[in-house]
Design a protein around this motif. Structure first.
Motif, PDB file in Angstrom:
ATOM      1  N   GLN A  33      -2.706   4.780   3.946  1.00  0.00           N
ATOM      2  CA  GLN A  33      -1.536   4.191   3.299  1.00  0.00           C
ATOM      3  C   GLN A  33      -0.274   4.482   4.111  1.00  0.00           C
ATOM      4  O   GLN A  33       0.545   3.588   4.362  1.00  0.00           O
ATOM      5  N   GLN A  57       0.315   2.668   7.609  1.00  0.00           N
ATOM      6  CA  GLN A  57       0.752   1.274   7.619  1.00  0.00           C
ATOM      7  C   GLN A  57       2.171   1.132   8.168  1.00  0.00           C
ATOM      8  O   GLN A  57       2.594   0.041   8.558  1.00  0.00           O
ATOM      9  N   ARG A 102      -3.376  -1.735   7.403  1.00  0.00           N
ATOM     10  CA  ARG A 102      -2.995  -2.778   6.453  1.00  0.00           C
ATOM     11  C   ARG A 102      -4.191  -3.643   6.098  1.00  0.00           C
ATOM     12  O   ARG A 102      -4.374  -4.036   4.940  1.00  0.00           O
ATOM     13  N   ASN A 162      -6.476  -1.493   3.703  1.00  0.00           N
ATOM     14  CA  ASN A 162      -5.888  -1.285   2.381  1.00  0.00           C
ATOM     15  C   ASN A 162      -5.800  -2.578   1.572  1.00  0.00           C
ATOM     16  O   ASN A 162      -5.939  -2.565   0.348  1.00  0.00           O
ATOM     17  N   ASN A 163      -5.563  -3.691   2.244  1.00  0.00           N
ATOM     18  CA  ASN A 163      -5.363  -4.968   1.551  1.00  0.00           C
ATOM     19  C   ASN A 163      -6.591  -5.881   1.600  1.00  0.00           C
ATOM     20  O   ASN A 163      -6.520  -7.039   1.208  1.00  0.00           O
ATOM     21  N   ARG A 164      -7.693  -5.353   2.113  1.00  0.00           N
ATOM     22  CA  ARG A 164      -8.965  -6.083   2.219  1.00  0.00           C
ATOM     23  C   ARG A 164      -8.822  -7.377   3.022  1.00  0.00           C
ATOM     24  O   ARG A 164      -9.414  -8.395   2.708  1.00  0.00           O
ATOM     25  N   ASN A 165      -8.042  -7.308   4.076  1.00  0.00           N
ATOM     26  CA  ASN A 165      -7.946  -8.425   5.016  1.00  0.00           C
ATOM     27  C   ASN A 165      -8.937  -8.144   6.139  1.00  0.00           C
ATOM     28  O   ASN A 165      -8.588  -7.681   7.221  1.00  0.00           O
TER      29      ASN A 165
END
Length: 430
Positions: free
Chosen positions: A293, A296, A308, A311-314
């Motif tokens: 976290q 980022q 990122r 954490n954001n499932r990209n």
């Protein structure tokens, strides 16, 4: 408490086994140690929660489940049988409960990056200066060593080892059912009650009555399906690829004397390959997620982007890849990525998964697998694949799958590199 028993039985409600029963003071005290409680903060299935949203269960859940299966075997199935020594009971229960004690955050991905082995740490916790060791030593100074030997598969009584680690053991029977429950799939379900009823102790191993062969077939096929439908799911593997690349990048930056905004103090000894047991036990997934976290906001563009994404499932996209015929494609893609300013070491990754669902005994080979033996009506033992056509069809047959992972969004942003973009998409067949 009398004779090592609690004055009142402790019970855990459990979605897989309904109830987990604790009657021994030793087991209850082990559950209360800080090292065992740490397992609440380590997921059983690593990054699988990013594919199956219910997969949030922990190593703590699973460890209790393995303990309960072994407790049922030694208390209800084996007790009183001449081939079973009841003096091994507590040793079996402790080994079952503690078998995953040394897992790190995100387990196998974490181990792969830093070349660690959770079984080595499990043994170190058991015999080291820990709360677990202190509790175990109440049974005698040599008792922790015996438990560690069971984990290490070097204990003199192979029958005890086979309950914890074999091709049909309590570990697998719990994680298949538990993982199926929390992922919401049906593949991992099999008739465990039937298998337990037909298990029999024999010298150096646990065998299955021939009448239970079909339940064992179902178990093996359930394991096969779980590996390819859940454990090796390509989306989960994409998340693991990004996770491992974050850790690799952070280690690389540390050795390049990069100034982190959020200094990775919990990783220092691991980055330097000098990790101590104390350092290792401080790590859990809440710590890892905190750094991901915070990172980022780092200046390093690769570390920032990978964190990122995780954490954001990209996640990265993927295509099938055959290393035997597509290596020139990979070489060209690597060159094109470099020309486009995207580091292929972090953004172009071949990931392979491999599993051997069942094997017969191959002496001298690496990772020898003791086979499952059936107890015939005349008292003879027969290796499972000799009796089961289903198991014979898959015995010794390793299945391997390769995927090529890449960030499609970055490729599509090559607005000033149209030629490179077009060729990359052609090679990836997108």
């Amino acid at each position: 408490m009398a004779n090592g028993k609690l004055s009142e039985e402790k019970v855990f409600k459990d979605p897989v086994h309904r109830y987990i029963h604790v009657r021994d003071k030793l087991i209850w005290e082990l559950i209360g140690t800080s090292e065992f409680q740490r397992l609440r903060r380590i997921r059983q299935l690593g990054t699988t929660y990013l594919t199956f949203h219910g997969a949030e269960h922990s190593r703590f859940n699973h460890s209790l489940g393995v303990y309960e299966i072994v407790r049922r075997i030694v208390d209800d199935i084996f007790k009183g049988r001449p081939e079973w020594n009841d003096e091994e009971r507590l040793l079996c229960l402790c080994a079952a409960l503690l078998h995953d004690l040394g897992h790190g955050p995100f387990s196998h991905s974490f181990e792969k990056v830093f070349h660690l082995d959770h079984e080595d740490f499990t043994q170190a916790i058991i015999v080291g200066n820990t709360e677990v060791n202190k509790v175990l030593r109440t049974m005698g100074d040599d008792f922790p060593k015996k438990v560690a030997e069971v984990i290490d598969k070097t204990y003199q009584n192979k029958q005890v080892i086979s309950l914890i680690s074999s091709q049909i053991d309590a570990d697998r029977m719990d994680y298949l059912q538990r993982d199926a429950y929390y992922t919401g799939v049906s593949y991992g379900h099999f008739d465990m009650e039937r298998i337990l009823r037909v298990m029999r102790p024999r010298e150096d191993q646990v065998v299955i009555k021939n009448s239970g062969m079909h339940a064992v077939e179902d178990y093996i096929m359930s394991r096969y399906q779980m590996y390819w439908q859940v454990y090796f799911h390509p989306v989960t593997r994409s998340a693991e690829v990004i996770l491992t690349k974050i850790l690799h990048r952070a280690k690389h930056l540390h050795h390049e004397f990069y100034t982190f905004k959020q200094d990775p103090i919990h990783f220092y000894s691991i980055f330097e390959d000098e990790v101590t047991l104390e350092d290792y036990l401080r790590l859990d997934e809440s710590i890892i997620n905190y750094y991901f976290q915070a990172w980022q906001d780092e200046e390093d563009p690769i570390l920032k982007d990978l964190c990122r994404r995780f954490n954001n499932r990209n996640l990265f996209k993927y295509v099938e890849f055959n290393p035997n015929v597509q290596m020139m494609t990979l070489i060209e893609l690597t060159s094109l990525f470099k020309k486009a300013g995207i580091d292929p070491d972090y953004y172009l990754v071949v990931d392979s998964s491999s599993d051997l669902p069942y094997d017969f005994y191959r002496p001298g080979e690496e990772e020898e697998r003791l086979p499952i033996h059936l107890l015939m009506a005349n008292g003879d033992l027969r290796e499972l694949s000799r009796e089961s056509e289903i198991v014979d069809a898959i015995s010794g047959k390793r299945r391997t799958d390769h995927k090529l992972y890449f960030p499609l969004d970055l490729i599509e942003d090559f607005s000033t590199k149209r030629t490179a973009k077009k060729r990359i998409l052609e090679l990836l067949k997108i």
